[in-house]
Scaffold this motif. Structure first.
Motif, PDB file in Angstrom:
ATOM      1  N   ASP A 348       0.658  -1.441   0.280  1.00 19.56           N
ATOM      2  CA  ASP A 348       0.321  -0.300   0.045  1.00 19.56           C
ATOM      3  C   ASP A 348       0.752   1.576  -0.172  1.00 19.56           C
ATOM      4  OD1 ASP A 348      -1.373   1.967   0.870  1.00 19.56           O
ATOM      5  OD2 ASP A 348      -2.003   1.493   2.449  1.00 19.56           O
ATOM      6  N   ASN A 351      -0.650   4.504   1.406  1.00 19.87           N
ATOM      7  CA  ASN A 351      -0.737   4.909   2.794  1.00 19.87           C
ATOM      8  C   ASN A 351      -2.422   4.907   2.627  1.00 19.87           C
ATOM      9  OD1 ASN A 351       1.049   4.460   4.782  1.00 19.87           O
ATOM     10  ND2 ASN A 351       1.779   6.125   4.375  1.00 19.87           N
ATOM     11  N   TRP A 352      -3.588   4.222   1.787  1.00 17.51           N
ATOM     12  CA  TRP A 352      -4.752   4.190   1.770  1.00 17.51           C
ATOM     13  C   TRP A 352      -5.553   3.448   2.842  1.00 17.51           C
ATOM     14  CZ3 TRP A 352      -3.463   3.318  -4.561  1.00 17.51           C
ATOM     15  CH2 TRP A 352      -3.935   4.796  -5.129  1.00 17.51           C
ATOM     16  N   GLN A 354      -6.440   1.667   5.630  1.00 19.37           N
ATOM     17  CA  GLN A 354      -6.728   2.207   7.341  1.00 19.37           C
ATOM     18  C   GLN A 354      -7.130   0.687   8.646  1.00 19.37           C
ATOM     19  OE1 GLN A 354      -8.505   5.772   8.671  1.00 19.37           O
ATOM     20  NE2 GLN A 354      -7.379   6.753   6.911  1.00 19.37           N
TER      21      GLN A 354
END
Ligand SMILES: *Cc1c(COP(=O)(O)O)cnc(C)c1O
Length: 357
Positions: A348, A351-352, A354
């Motif tokens: 990722d 950083n998409w 969560q």
């Protein structure tokens, strides 16, 4: 440990419905998880939200949302990755779009942090509903509607914000046949097409039904004034591949819903060096490309289906068959890559993802 002011109180269900779910025959959008988030707006402020057992909401017959349509929603998903963690994908984009939708519909925006915490705490509580099965996810539906008990037209002074969750399997089974719409309109410049406003979907049902009677799955919407520019496909954004270029209608006009899936697809393609054109796309150029076989691919992009390949484009009395699915290397790669990032098999880099829990 101190309790965060953003910790929402929870009333747990006394009987989970999880046991009775037939995961092999899961109908889309008809099964709901055990809990829901509810928060009221009154006296000029959002009150403290809470998580309750999933169940009916009481309403007054004069409730203004029913009469005048101040009602907006979002659509997002929670996934279980290979490490068995529950994750959300770019949820801040949904929170931000909810604020934009609210503003356009003269409704009180929900601060991004509250929206995101509500989603996280609800999904975390109902995390057993995010099952570890390929193609399955938990569809999250945040929505807000006006609750004034008043038959008179003005912005409501009270609202309810609710989040419900529905476990879903793979959304589309087959490639879709679409018809380019030449009369009906989804959104006009200066209208509410950019908002995820409930009424937009009501307005689309009749033309969509006509298209279905003519043998299509859904419509390709065109601009309200000339019907010569492509806008969206059904409730998805639309993208084309012509001569190895990824082409999609620009979102400058406020008639196009700004999708997170489409944005992600463009971000990914850009990072791979794929030439991208976000601009006005004419019906004529798409038909021309279909005729001379430079139209390599056309697909819808949206949270529900991720990428929905288009098999046939209908225009006037003609139908154009698109190339075989196997030949559509870019959209296949995009779909697999997106899936890989969500389940954690592909890094990722942006950083998409969560983590929820
Ligand atoms: C929700 C929606 C989309 C897709 O948005 P995503 O954020 O990708 O799910 C596209 N068009 C319309 C009209 C929509 O309502």
């Amino acid at each position: 440990m101190s309790v965060s002011p953003l910790q929402f109180p929870v009333t747990r269900t006394t009987k989970s419905k999880l046991e009775g779910i037939d995961w092999e025959n899961l109908p889309f959008g008809k099964v709901f998880s055990d809990h829901m988030f509810v928060m009221e707006y009154a006296d000029g402020n959002w009150q403290h939200g809470e998580i309750l057992p999933f169940g009916p909401i009481q309403m007054h017959p004069a409730m203004s949302a029913i009469h005048y349509g101040q009602s907006i929603f979002e659509g997002m998903k929670a996934y279980r990755n290979l490490g068995k963690e529950v994750i959300l994908f770019r949820p801040e984009l949904n929170a931000q779009r909810f604020i934009e939708s609210a503003s356009r519909m003269c409704m009180p925006p929900i601060p991004e942090t509250i929206f995101l915490e509500a989603v996280r705490q609800l999904v975390s509580l109902d995390s057993d509903w995010v099952i570890n099965k390929q193609g399955y996810s938990l569809y999250i539906r945040p929505f807000m509607f006006a609750t004034d008990e008043f038959v008179g037209i003005k912005p409501s002074e009270t609202y309810k914000f609710v989040i419900i969750c529905s476990p879903v399997g793979a959304y589309y089974s087959e490639p879709v046949k679409v018809k380019i719409e030449e009369f009906y309109t989804r959104a006009a410049v200066g209208g509410v097409g950019r908002a995820k406003a409930a009424g937009n979907y009501a307005a689309s049902l009749y033309p969509a039904k006509l298209a279905q009677q003519a043998g299509y799955h859904q419509l390709v919407w065109t601009d309200a004034k000339t019907h010569s520019y492509i806008e969206e496909s059904g409730t998805m954004n639309i993208l084309f591949v012509i001569n190895d270029k990824l082409i999609t209608p620009s979102e400058e006009a406020d008639t196009i819903l700004r999708g997170t899936t489409k944005r992600t697809v463009l971000d990914l393609a850009k990072s791979w060096g794929v030439p991208i054109e976000e601009r006005q796309v004419t019906v004529d150029e798409i038909i021309e490309a279909a005729k001379n076989q430079t139209l390599q691919d056309a697909f819808g992009a949206g949270t529900a289906a991720t990428i929905a390949p288009i098999s046939v484009i209908g225009f006037k009395d003609q139908q154009f068959q698109l190339p075989s699915l196997e030949s559509r290397t870019l959209s296949l790669k995009l779909k697999n890559h997106l899936e890989g990032i969500k389940i954690g098999s592909i890094e990722d880099a942006q950083n998409w993802v969560q983590k929820v829990c």
